[in-house]
Design a protein around this motif. Structure first.
Motif, PDB file in Angstrom:
ATOM      1  N   THR A 131       0.814  -1.221   0.045  1.00  0.00           N
ATOM      2  CA  THR A 131      -0.155   0.135   0.106  1.00  0.00           C
ATOM      3  C   THR A 131       0.798   1.439   0.027  1.00  0.00           C
ATOM      4  OG1 THR A 131      -0.353   0.837   2.436  1.00  0.00           O
ATOM      5  CG2 THR A 131      -1.440  -1.299   1.611  1.00  0.00           C
ATOM      6  N   PRO A 175      -7.674  -4.129  17.253  1.00  0.00           N
ATOM      7  CA  PRO A 175      -8.639  -4.515  16.147  1.00  0.00           C
ATOM      8  C   PRO A 175      -7.669  -4.336  14.910  1.00  0.00           C
ATOM      9  CG  PRO A 175      -9.032  -2.261  17.177  1.00  0.00           C
ATOM     10  CD  PRO A 175      -8.108  -3.103  18.023  1.00  0.00           C
ATOM     11  N   VAL A 221     -15.759  -0.240  13.617  1.00  0.00           N
ATOM     12  CA  VAL A 221     -14.819  -0.804  12.351  1.00  0.00           C
ATOM     13  C   VAL A 221     -14.000   0.178  11.799  1.00  0.00           C
ATOM     14  CG1 VAL A 221     -16.640  -1.055  10.647  1.00  0.00           C
ATOM     15  CG2 VAL A 221     -14.668  -2.445  10.580  1.00  0.00           C
ATOM     16  N   ALA A 222     -12.634  -0.139  11.435  1.00  0.00           N
ATOM     17  CA  ALA A 222     -11.711   0.653  10.817  1.00  0.00           C
ATOM     18  C   ALA A 222     -11.502   0.232   9.560  1.00  0.00           C
ATOM     19  CB  ALA A 222     -10.620   0.819  11.607  1.00  0.00           C
ATOM     20  N   SER A 237      -0.381  -4.049   9.702  1.00  0.00           N
ATOM     21  CA  SER A 237       1.048  -3.796   8.840  1.00  0.00           C
ATOM     22  C   SER A 237       1.732  -5.233   9.084  1.00  0.00           C
ATOM     23  CB  SER A 237       1.954  -2.659   9.885  1.00  0.00           C
ATOM     24  OG  SER A 237       1.935  -2.927  11.075  1.00  0.00           O
ATOM     25  N   GLU A 265       2.047   4.867   8.728  1.00  0.00           N
ATOM     26  CA  GLU A 265       0.729   4.132   8.535  1.00  0.00           C
ATOM     27  C   GLU A 265      -0.314   5.314   8.544  1.00  0.00           C
ATOM     28  OE1 GLU A 265       2.655   3.798  11.028  1.00  0.00           O
ATOM     29  OE2 GLU A 265       3.196   1.800  11.584  1.00  0.00           O
ATOM     30  N   GLY A 319      -4.389  -0.173  19.643  1.00  0.00           N
ATOM     31  CA  GLY A 319      -3.136  -0.432  19.112  1.00  0.00           C
ATOM     32  C   GLY A 319      -2.039   0.620  19.624  1.00  0.00           C
TER      33      GLY A 319
HETATM   34  O1  TXA Z   1      -1.423   2.467   6.771  1.00  0.00           O
HETATM   35  C1  TXA Z   1      -2.161   1.781   7.639  1.00  0.00           C
HETATM   36  O2  TXA Z   1      -3.144   1.748   8.410  1.00  0.00           O
HETATM   37  C2  TXA Z   1      -1.601  -0.100   7.333  1.00  0.00           C
HETATM   38  C3  TXA Z   1      -1.893  -0.405   6.081  1.00  0.00           C
HETATM   39  C4  TXA Z   1      -1.460  -1.834   5.748  1.00  0.00           C
HETATM   40  O3  TXA Z   1      -2.984  -0.045   5.669  1.00  0.00           O
HETATM   41  N1  TXA Z   1      -2.220  -0.711   8.393  1.00  0.00           N
HETATM   42  C5  TXA Z   1      -2.052  -0.468   9.782  1.00  0.00           C
HETATM   43  O4  TXA Z   1      -2.707  -1.667  10.411  1.00  0.00           O
HETATM   44  O5  TXA Z   1      -1.076   0.304  10.045  1.00  0.00           O
HETATM   45  P1  TXA Z   1      -2.150  -1.741  12.103  1.00  0.00           P
HETATM   46  O6  TXA Z   1      -2.988  -3.080  12.493  1.00  0.00           O
HETATM   47  O7  TXA Z   1      -0.774  -1.989  12.224  1.00  0.00           O
HETATM   48  O8  TXA Z   1      -2.765  -0.539  12.779  1.00  0.00           O
HETATM   49  C6  TXA Z   1      -4.165  -0.281  12.892  1.00  0.00           C
HETATM   50  C7  TXA Z   1      -4.402   0.442  13.868  1.00  0.00           C
HETATM   51  C8  TXA Z   1      -4.119   0.002  15.544  1.00  0.00           C
HETATM   52  O9  TXA Z   1      -3.475   1.175  16.266  1.00  0.00           O
HETATM   53  C9  TXA Z   1      -5.461  -0.477  15.791  1.00  0.00           C
HETATM   54  O10 TXA Z   1      -5.739  -0.143  17.228  1.00  0.00           O
HETATM   55  C10 TXA Z   1      -6.396   0.779  15.260  1.00  0.00           C
HETATM   56  O11 TXA Z   1      -5.643   0.908  13.908  1.00  0.00           O
HETATM   57  N2  TXA Z   1      -7.823   0.379  15.111  1.00  0.00           N
HETATM   58  C11 TXA Z   1      -8.312  -0.654  14.212  1.00  0.00           C
HETATM   59  N3  TXA Z   1      -9.743  -0.595  14.257  1.00  0.00           N
HETATM   60  C12 TXA Z   1     -10.006   0.254  15.198  1.00  0.00           C
HETATM   61  C13 TXA Z   1     -11.095   0.606  15.759  1.00  0.00           C
HETATM   62  N4  TXA Z   1     -12.184   0.176  15.484  1.00  0.00           N
HETATM   63  N5  TXA Z   1     -11.053   1.705  16.475  1.00  0.00           N
HETATM   64  C14 TXA Z   1     -10.148   2.602  16.915  1.00  0.00           C
HETATM   65  N6  TXA Z   1      -8.810   1.885  16.390  1.00  0.00           N
HETATM   66  C15 TXA Z   1      -8.874   0.882  15.570  1.00  0.00           C
END
Ligand code: TXA
Ligand code: MG
Length: 343
Positions: free
Chosen positions: A33, A63, A118-119, A142, A179, A227
């Motif tokens: 991405t 999540p 949901v994100a 990630s 990110e 996270g």
């Molecule tokens: O740029 C990005 O966002 C990358 C690329 C792959 O898309 N993805 C990424 O995912 O950084 P991850 O899982 O490493 O980080 C996701 C963040 C985490 O801090 C998580 O807690 C938060 O997003 N998150 C996910 N769903 C959430 C929700 N429903 N409410 C609040 N925070 C959420």
């Protein structure tokens, strides 16, 4: 064995359907991405999602973001979508914005960590969107082991996940390098939960006010994005940041470099093009020009991984001015350094 697939053309359907097929039968594929690489599985295949958590060694209360290819995909995932959101999505998607919205019950609990939101994000990578349009929406954190810097190129993905995933789709170097900005749109005003390429100012066009999660300014607050509370982006070496406002910070770094060297330590320096020649050590990395924060953001995580390859004991890093994108970069750097800032 992990397959590295380089897709040469968006029109090569035969090639693009390969990762999509792996995903459809419940496999894991690393997708490129514009922010960082993602470790993807079908969002509605719970077994596949469980594998993501296992492979990354990720706590289950954190999540995942669901990645979509078309705006209309959000109607399968979210409800009570604010009226303004369609316009906002038109401006920021595809791109490095993750929207937190009220979830539909069809999204598995394991994706949302049981929460009521949901994100969702539409990534700005044509090939990845094509894969998603063939497979369906993909949950993807990630593509690093939990706690390590996010990977921004296939080599850095392999460092953590070689042999643990079926395929890595090679999309070259991620343009943004940190990110996405995570924004909660469920309230009257949007709240930035994780800073990124887009900052407060970008959303002020649509709202009178843009809120910042309290934890972003105050270490003692519990972050609303689960996270954000975990150890993050950590290189193997101990890292120290020299605050942007510290007087004579280059001189201070040079002095500390010498004294660590005298203690027999292997020292890495993270600096900018403008000061590269100031430091007498082979383990120097530049984040680009100090005037180009986009370049700085693109190079941060891959530089931290290079320090791991050098096997340095200590990293002395020059801080960036904490405004706009610089604020988001410093958010990552501070976590990498576990808060060790020399002011
Ligand atoms: O740029 C990005 O966002 C990358 C690329 C792959 O898309 N993805 C990424 O995912 O950084 P991850 O899982 O490493 O980080 C996701 C963040 C985490 O801090 C998580 O807690 C938060 O997003 N998150 C996910 N769903 C959430 C929700 N429903 N409410 C609040 N925070 C959420
Ligand atoms: Mg992550």
């Amino acid at each position: 064995k992990t397959e590295l697939l380089k897709i040469n053309s968006i029109n090569d359907l035969k090639q693009i359907s390969w990762p999509a097929e792996i995903l459809k039968r419940g496999g894991l594929v690393v997708i490129p991405t514009e922010t960082v690489y993602g470790l993807a599985a079908l969002y509605n295949n719970e077994n596949a999602i469980r594998k993501i958590f296992e492979v990354k060694n990720r706590p289950l209360d954190n999540p995942l973001i669901v990645h979509i290819a078309d705006f209309s995909d959000i109607y399968d995932l979210a409800e009570d979508i604010p009226e303004k959101f369609e316009q906002i999505a038109k401006e920021f998607w595809p791109g490095p914005l993750t929207a937190v919205l009220k979830r539909k019950s069809t999204v598995p609990d394991i994706v949302t960590a049981g929460g009521d939101t949901v994100a969702i994000r539409m990534p700005d990578n044509e090939i990845t969107r094509k894969i998603i349009s063939l497979s369906g929406p993909l949950a993807a954190p990630s593509a690093n082991l939990s706690g390590r810097p996010s990977p921004t190129n296939p080599k850095d993905v392999l460092m953590d996940l070689d042999g643990r995933v079926e395929m890595i789709v090679d999309g070259g170097i991620s343009r943004v390098g940190i990110e996405s900005t995570v924004v909660d749109f469920t309230g009257e005003f949007p709240t930035i939960l994780r800073p990124g390429f887009y900052t407060e100012d970008d959303f002020l066009k649509y709202y009178e006010k843009v809120l910042l999660d309290l934890s972003l300014k105050d270490k003692n607050q519990v972050p609303k994005s689960p996270g954000q509370k975990y150890k993050h982006y950590a290189p193997k070496a101990e890292m120290y940041i020299y605050d942007y406002n510290l007087e004579n910070r280059i001189d201070k770094m040079k002095k500390d470099l010498e004294s660590y060297k005298n203690q027999g330590k292997k020292v890495g320096i993270l600096t900018f093009n403008e000061y590269l020649r100031e430091f007498d050590t082979p383990y120097v990395k530049s984040l680009g020009s100090i005037k180009d924060t986009e370049e700085n953001s693109r190079k941060l995580f891959s530089s931290l991984r290079d320090f791991d390859r050098y096997n340095v004991d200590i990293i002395l890093a020059e801080g960036i001015k904490e405004e706009n994108l610089g604020f988001s970069i410093m958010n990552r750097m501070k976590k990498s350094a576990a808060g060790k800032i020399i002011k």
